[in-house]
Write an enzyme that holds these catalytic residues in place. Sequence first.
Site, PDB file in Angstrom:
ATOM      1  N   ARG A 231     -18.084  35.776 -17.674  1.00 37.97           N
ATOM      2  CA  ARG A 231     -18.702  36.786 -16.808  1.00 37.97           C
ATOM      3  C   ARG A 231     -17.903  38.074 -16.899  1.00 37.97           C
ATOM      4  NH1 ARG A 231     -22.739  34.731 -16.975  1.00 37.97           N
ATOM      5  NH2 ARG A 231     -24.107  33.871 -15.363  1.00 37.97           N
ATOM      6  N   GLU A 260     -24.277  45.616 -16.944  1.00 33.32           N
ATOM      7  CA  GLU A 260     -25.174  45.216 -18.024  1.00 33.32           C
ATOM      8  C   GLU A 260     -26.556  45.820 -17.775  1.00 33.32           C
ATOM      9  OE1 GLU A 260     -25.071  40.955 -18.508  1.00 33.32           O
ATOM     10  OE2 GLU A 260     -22.966  40.944 -19.063  1.00 33.32           O
ATOM     11  N   HIS A 281     -24.444  39.809 -24.200  1.00 35.35           N
ATOM     12  CA  HIS A 281     -24.674  38.652 -23.320  1.00 35.35           C
ATOM     13  C   HIS A 281     -25.620  37.636 -23.974  1.00 35.35           C
ATOM     14  CE1 HIS A 281     -24.577  37.405 -18.812  1.00 35.35           C
ATOM     15  NE2 HIS A 281     -24.592  36.342 -19.606  1.00 35.35           N
TER      16      HIS A 281
END
Length: 529
Positions: A231, A260, A281
């Site tokens: 994360r 993000e 990601h």
Amino acid sequence: MKVLITDEISQEGLQPLLDDPRVAVDVRLGLPVEELHQIIGGYEAIITRSGTRIDPALLEHAASLKIVARAGVGIDNVDVESASNKGIIVVNAPFGNVNSAAEHTMAILLSLCRNVTVANASLKGGDWKRAPFTGSELKGKTIGVIGLGKVGGRVARRSKAFEAEVITCDPYISEKRAEDFGVKLVSLDDIVRYSDIITVHTPLNQETRGMISGDHFERMKDGVIVVNCARGGIIEEAAMLAALESGKVAGAAFDVWSEEPPSSEVLKKLIGHPRMLVTPHLGANTFEAQKNVAVDVSREIINYLDGRPMENAVNIPKFDPDLMDHMKPFMGLVSKIGEFVAQLAPPNPAKAIFAYNGKIARYDCAPLTVCGLAALLNRQTEQEVNMVNARLVAKTMGLAVEEVRTTESESFSSLVTVTVEAPEGRRTIAGTLFEGIPKIVKMRDFQTDFTPEEHMLVISYADRPGLLGKIGTILGEASVNIGNMSLGRRAKAGEAMVVLSLDTPADEATLDRIAKAVDSHFIKAVQMR
């Protein structure tokens, strides 16, 4: 049940929902926040990934919402506390993409160590250069794995397969668990000091945000490699950039970011650094993982509809997955007892005591207590109460909740007892399981033996000849058939308690006739759901 899907979810993984006639699925991708607020009130469940924020503003409009399902591990985009306050269950899919995330960790680590991405770009650009891309092996390196959970454990095993020495830091695992993985359990400080490669695999929360800071980078080995496929924000990104620019860190591989998509100048510089390998990601982005997480959240919604325990609810106390099959019948038992005693208890209860005796007391019984408390409170308040908000509702009502466990039990291998105390008195009911079937074996100090059924009648009176016959006659005259009867008494001609299961409910007039005919101390019809 109406289910709203707001992010891209695997169609194949949603098949269990699509095949269920009780479920209507609407797919609405890329909704503006205002439009989502307008329509959410019509849905009982929402399935998201990371593209939809489930915040207090949205939940204020979600009048019918029962479940928030996050098709993935992280729940950063869900305000769990606000959902819990409203009794909304939050579920995730913590296991569906663990293999994908572990493999992606190894992929970006190996690509960084062997300069795969820059060599690929060089050759595609028309150059044939080998010397600039000399890499390094994992064999013989010390790899520090922070977090030995489902993903971290897989990374540790794969690292061992490359003949690396693996050390790990995780405050929530035992040394025995680390030994099972063939790794050494150490402190975070030792990870920082001795690792050639550091990879993080923890959730993002108050404890882990900024876990790796500038101070930690200063104490790392020169030339260390840092990987974050967990994360964004676990590693301080400004400190990461400074460590790269100073040469302290030889290279880093990141799949996740605190923003993000990234927009800040720090992140842009970090992503653009020549010794930084980056992906947007992609840890869970495999066809297999996307199907798995969709299947997992679909099954949780069906579990809710079927009244079965939710295995991956993040705001409900739950058992170790290995114990779930063993404990499920006890959840049914404590729910039956809670629902039953709630209808017999005097008003304004002050305390509820959940006692566990025998073998069941060896385990963590907190999920059982919350399950029984929810069943009890659903009969005490107009508010819908479930395992999410049961303790919050109890606190609001001023109801103290106590849990007692002892492995001693005189008559049964496992016994669950619920006692409700109020100014007017107390009610106690105890039950156990016979071949998986809930049985009530004690009410107050009367021994009983019955299975709770839909329509029940509880009567206590002074035991005299002929009274049971009178009860049966009055019920027969009201066309109410008796299915089963359990009689308990303290002594001959003493107080007796009879519990009857009825095929149909008895009306108030019939109850009044019975009360007068037997001069009852207590009479109460109980309706079980």
